[in-house]
Motif scaffolding. Structure first.
Motif, PDB file in Angstrom:
ATOM      1  N   PHE A   5     -17.592  42.937  -1.859  1.00  0.00           N
ATOM      2  CA  PHE A   5     -16.602  43.996  -1.602  1.00  0.00           C
ATOM      3  C   PHE A   5     -15.615  43.580  -0.514  1.00  0.00           C
ATOM      4  CE2 PHE A   5     -20.041  46.830  -3.357  1.00  0.00           C
ATOM      5  CZ  PHE A   5     -19.400  47.021  -4.563  1.00  0.00           C
ATOM      6  N   GLU A   6     -16.123  42.832   0.466  1.00  0.00           N
ATOM      7  CA  GLU A   6     -15.214  42.341   1.515  1.00  0.00           C
ATOM      8  C   GLU A   6     -14.146  41.437   0.897  1.00  0.00           C
ATOM      9  OE1 GLU A   6     -17.806  40.489   4.348  1.00  0.00           O
ATOM     10  OE2 GLU A   6     -18.351  42.430   5.215  1.00  0.00           O
ATOM     11  N   LYS A   7     -14.562  40.682  -0.109  1.00  0.00           N
ATOM     12  CA  LYS A   7     -13.714  39.643  -0.680  1.00  0.00           C
ATOM     13  C   LYS A   7     -12.763  40.140  -1.772  1.00  0.00           C
ATOM     14  CE  LYS A   7     -14.602  34.895  -2.052  1.00  0.00           C
ATOM     15  NZ  LYS A   7     -13.462  34.627  -2.837  1.00  0.00           N
ATOM     16  N   ILE A   8     -13.148  41.177  -2.473  1.00  0.00           N
ATOM     17  CA  ILE A   8     -12.347  41.642  -3.624  1.00  0.00           C
ATOM     18  C   ILE A   8     -10.933  42.025  -3.192  1.00  0.00           C
ATOM     19  CG2 ILE A   8     -12.141  43.508  -5.354  1.00  0.00           C
ATOM     20  CD1 ILE A   8     -15.213  43.419  -5.565  1.00  0.00           C
ATOM     21  N   TYR A   9      -9.969  41.650  -4.008  1.00  0.00           N
ATOM     22  CA  TYR A   9      -8.554  41.950  -3.739  1.00  0.00           C
ATOM     23  C   TYR A   9      -8.373  43.468  -3.628  1.00  0.00           C
ATOM     24  CZ  TYR A   9      -3.512  41.924  -4.264  1.00  0.00           C
ATOM     25  OH  TYR A   9      -2.171  42.104  -4.058  1.00  0.00           O
ATOM     26  N   THR A  34     -12.599  38.343 -12.845  1.00  0.00           N
ATOM     27  CA  THR A  34     -12.354  39.774 -13.102  1.00  0.00           C
ATOM     28  C   THR A  34     -13.717  40.472 -13.119  1.00  0.00           C
ATOM     29  OG1 THR A  34     -12.483  39.593 -15.496  1.00  0.00           O
ATOM     30  CG2 THR A  34     -10.340  39.147 -14.517  1.00  0.00           C
ATOM     31  N   ALA A  35     -14.015  41.175 -12.041  1.00  0.00           N
ATOM     32  CA  ALA A  35     -15.387  41.665 -11.856  1.00  0.00           C
ATOM     33  C   ALA A  35     -15.609  43.101 -12.308  1.00  0.00           C
ATOM     34  CB  ALA A  35     -15.763  41.541 -10.382  1.00  0.00           C
ATOM     35  N   ASN A  36     -16.768  43.310 -12.909  1.00  0.00           N
ATOM     36  CA  ASN A  36     -17.274  44.667 -13.146  1.00  0.00           C
ATOM     37  C   ASN A  36     -18.679  44.716 -12.534  1.00  0.00           C
ATOM     38  OD1 ASN A  36     -18.949  43.470 -15.168  1.00  0.00           O
ATOM     39  ND2 ASN A  36     -17.148  43.471 -16.480  1.00  0.00           N
ATOM     40  N   ASN A  56     -14.391  30.244  -0.990  1.00  0.00           N
ATOM     41  CA  ASN A  56     -13.109  30.633  -0.370  1.00  0.00           C
ATOM     42  C   ASN A  56     -11.935  30.532  -1.323  1.00  0.00           C
ATOM     43  OD1 ASN A  56     -14.075  31.301   2.087  1.00  0.00           O
ATOM     44  ND2 ASN A  56     -13.822  29.236   2.970  1.00  0.00           N
ATOM     45  N   ASN A  57     -12.044  29.630  -2.299  1.00  0.00           N
ATOM     46  CA  ASN A  57     -10.927  29.440  -3.229  1.00  0.00           C
ATOM     47  C   ASN A  57     -10.981  30.356  -4.446  1.00  0.00           C
ATOM     48  OD1 ASN A  57      -9.674  27.382  -1.725  1.00  0.00           O
ATOM     49  ND2 ASN A  57     -11.256  25.958  -2.449  1.00  0.00           N
ATOM     50  N   THR A  58     -11.963  31.247  -4.481  1.00  0.00           N
ATOM     51  CA  THR A  58     -12.076  32.171  -5.619  1.00  0.00           C
ATOM     52  C   THR A  58     -11.478  33.523  -5.258  1.00  0.00           C
ATOM     53  OG1 THR A  58     -14.150  31.101  -6.265  1.00  0.00           O
ATOM     54  CG2 THR A  58     -13.741  33.290  -7.194  1.00  0.00           C
ATOM     55  N   THR A  59     -10.692  34.061  -6.180  1.00  0.00           N
ATOM     56  CA  THR A  59     -10.134  35.405  -5.983  1.00  0.00           C
ATOM     57  C   THR A  59     -10.876  36.349  -6.922  1.00  0.00           C
ATOM     58  OG1 THR A  59      -7.968  34.430  -5.580  1.00  0.00           O
ATOM     59  CG2 THR A  59      -8.003  36.777  -6.104  1.00  0.00           C
ATOM     60  N   ILE A  60     -11.402  37.443  -6.381  1.00  0.00           N
ATOM     61  CA  ILE A  60     -12.086  38.416  -7.252  1.00  0.00           C
ATOM     62  C   ILE A  60     -11.214  39.667  -7.359  1.00  0.00           C
ATOM     63  CG2 ILE A  60     -14.249  39.645  -7.711  1.00  0.00           C
ATOM     64  CD1 ILE A  60     -15.634  37.946  -5.634  1.00  0.00           C
ATOM     65  N   ILE A  61     -11.046  40.160  -8.574  1.00  0.00           N
ATOM     66  CA  ILE A  61     -10.334  41.427  -8.741  1.00  0.00           C
ATOM     67  C   ILE A  61     -11.262  42.436  -9.424  1.00  0.00           C
ATOM     68  CG2 ILE A  61      -7.974  40.497  -8.770  1.00  0.00           C
ATOM     69  CD1 ILE A  61      -8.034  40.531 -11.817  1.00  0.00           C
ATOM     70  N   ALA A  62     -10.979  43.715  -9.228  1.00  0.00           N
ATOM     71  CA  ALA A  62     -11.813  44.774  -9.812  1.00  0.00           C
ATOM     72  C   ALA A  62     -11.329  45.054 -11.230  1.00  0.00           C
ATOM     73  CB  ALA A  62     -11.729  46.028  -8.957  1.00  0.00           C
ATOM     74  N   ASP A  63     -12.041  44.507 -12.183  1.00  0.00           N
ATOM     75  CA  ASP A  63     -11.671  44.714 -13.595  1.00  0.00           C
ATOM     76  C   ASP A  63     -12.031  46.138 -14.022  1.00  0.00           C
ATOM     77  OD1 ASP A  63     -11.070  43.707 -16.370  1.00  0.00           O
ATOM     78  OD2 ASP A  63     -13.180  44.169 -16.657  1.00  0.00           O
ATOM     79  N   THR A  81      -7.964  49.492 -10.208  1.00  0.00           N
ATOM     80  CA  THR A  81      -8.499  48.407 -11.025  1.00  0.00           C
ATOM     81  C   THR A  81      -7.344  47.499 -11.475  1.00  0.00           C
ATOM     82  OG1 THR A  81      -8.286  49.726 -13.040  1.00  0.00           O
ATOM     83  CG2 THR A  81     -10.436  49.753 -11.968  1.00  0.00           C
ATOM     84  N   ILE A  82      -7.689  46.230 -11.704  1.00  0.00           N
ATOM     85  CA  ILE A  82      -6.703  45.279 -12.226  1.00  0.00           C
ATOM     86  C   ILE A  82      -7.345  44.678 -13.480  1.00  0.00           C
ATOM     87  CG2 ILE A  82      -5.325  43.210 -11.709  1.00  0.00           C
ATOM     88  CD1 ILE A  82      -5.631  43.883  -8.728  1.00  0.00           C
ATOM     89  N   PRO A  83      -7.200  45.340 -14.623  1.00  0.00           N
ATOM     90  CA  PRO A  83      -7.913  44.874 -15.823  1.00  0.00           C
ATOM     91  C   PRO A  83      -7.539  43.455 -16.233  1.00  0.00           C
ATOM     92  CG  PRO A  83      -7.038  47.091 -16.135  1.00  0.00           C
ATOM     93  CD  PRO A  83      -6.418  46.562 -14.871  1.00  0.00           C
ATOM     94  N   GLY A  84      -8.570  42.671 -16.529  1.00  0.00           N
ATOM     95  CA  GLY A  84      -8.373  41.275 -16.923  1.00  0.00           C
ATOM     96  C   GLY A  84      -7.470  41.158 -18.145  1.00  0.00           C
ATOM     97  N   ILE A  85      -7.612  42.106 -19.052  1.00  0.00           N
ATOM     98  CA  ILE A  85      -6.829  42.037 -20.289  1.00  0.00           C
ATOM     99  C   ILE A  85      -5.325  42.184 -20.007  1.00  0.00           C
ATOM    100  CG2 ILE A  85      -7.126  44.501 -20.870  1.00  0.00           C
ATOM    101  CD1 ILE A  85      -7.430  43.479 -23.799  1.00  0.00           C
ATOM    102  N   GLU A  86      -4.993  43.020 -19.022  1.00  0.00           N
ATOM    103  CA  GLU A  86      -3.574  43.194 -18.664  1.00  0.00           C
ATOM    104  C   GLU A  86      -3.056  41.955 -17.926  1.00  0.00           C
ATOM    105  OE1 GLU A  86      -2.823  47.025 -16.768  1.00  0.00           O
ATOM    106  OE2 GLU A  86      -4.200  47.969 -18.187  1.00  0.00           O
ATOM    107  N   LEU A  87      -3.939  41.359 -17.122  1.00  0.00           N
ATOM    108  CA  LEU A  87      -3.560  40.130 -16.421  1.00  0.00           C
ATOM    109  C   LEU A  87      -3.254  39.029 -17.454  1.00  0.00           C
ATOM    110  CD1 LEU A  87      -3.323  38.407 -13.834  1.00  0.00           C
ATOM    111  CD2 LEU A  87      -5.777  37.984 -14.004  1.00  0.00           C
TER     112      LEU A  87
END
Ligand code: UDP
Length: 245
Positions: A5-9, A34-36, A56-63, A81-87
């Motif tokens: 959670f600290e890391k998620i965009y 793209t995390a669920n 450190n080089n990984t970006t996690i988003i809330a799918d 949320t930032i859905p992977g499908i829209e990305l």
């Protein structure tokens, strides 16, 4: 769990899309997960996957909405949320605009080839430098081939955690590229499967639509989500007690 959670965009979908576009334009390498809730629960049990997520080089988003809600319970504010499908669709659009190249790996042959045709006609300036279905035996060999093509975008649709582990284990060999594990996105973007109708999306019930359409998902969804909720409640209780002391 808190570490994720600290890391998620935390910012908006729009801001994130702009960041991805900028990195694509500037050849800045990026690995997006793209995390669920299921993603986070698998990471709790799989050391290599956890390492990939927390790198450190990984970006996690809330799918999915479960990630936004879970974070909120622990006082982390993720805007949306930032859905992977829209990305995925945005990346096609940006590749078209910036004349960048894409490699697609995953899904069944008829699905990935259908998607390639759609991209070619809808985004004529995007360059498909190659594609491969997700059922070939030696996926590492596919990645060895991808390495020689230097694509600007690499989309891998094999399901979690295979797609992320394959990307992570090969990432050092690339000096540019936007790498994303996109799960079932090719199935939907090829037109073979339908995305949840707008009403479901509006009320954050996309997960319910997927279960109704594919009941086989229920057990997997139920197990990981129940464990996830219990885990978050436990952390919240511990946090609450510590705050009282
Ligand atoms: N898939 C694949 N090779 C495999 C297993 C799965 O290409 O060996 C594909 C599958 O056809 C589907 C995607 O991976 O297109 C996974 O979709 P799913 O909806 O299960 O993704 P998730 O729920 O894990 O995001």
């Amino acid at each position: 769990m808190v570490k994720y959670f600290e890391k998620i965009y935390k910012g908006s979908k729009n801001e994130f899309h702009k960041l991805v576009r900028r990195n694509l334009k500037n050849d800045t390498k990026m690995f997006i997960v793209t995390a669920n809730p299921e993603t986070l629960m698998i990471a709790e049990e799989d050391y290599n996957f956890k390492k990939a997520l927390l790198d450190n080089n990984t970006t996690i988003i809330a799918d999915g909405i479960g990630v936004v809600k879970g974070a909120k319970m622990l006082s982390y504010n993720i805007e949306e949320t930032i859905p992977g499908i829209e990305l995925c669709s945005k990346l096609f659009e940006y590749c078209n605009e910036l004349k960048k190249s894409i490699f697609l790996l995953g899904a069944k042959e008829e699905i990935v080839s259908k998607l390639v045709n759609i991209i070619n006609s809808k985004y004529p300036n995007a360059i498909i430098c190659g594609y491969e279905n997700g059922y070939v035996e030696n996926k590492q060999a596919v990645f060895n081939k991808i390495e020689t093509l230097h694509p600007d975008v690499v989309l891998v649709a094999l399901g979690i955690p295979q797609q992320e582990l394959l990307i992570y284990n090969n990432l050092d060999k690339f000096d540019k590229g936007i790498f994303v594990g996109v799960g079932g996105s090719f199935d939907v973007l090829s037109g073979v499967k339908k995305r949840a109708p707008k009403l479901f999306r509006k009320f954050n019930l996309e997960w319910l639509y997927r279960i109704v359409k594919e009941p086989a998902r229920f057990r997997r969804f139920f197990n990981s989500n129940i464990k996830y909720i219990l885990k978050i409640r436990r952390i919240k209780n511990v946090k609450g007690k510590n705050n009282k002391i």
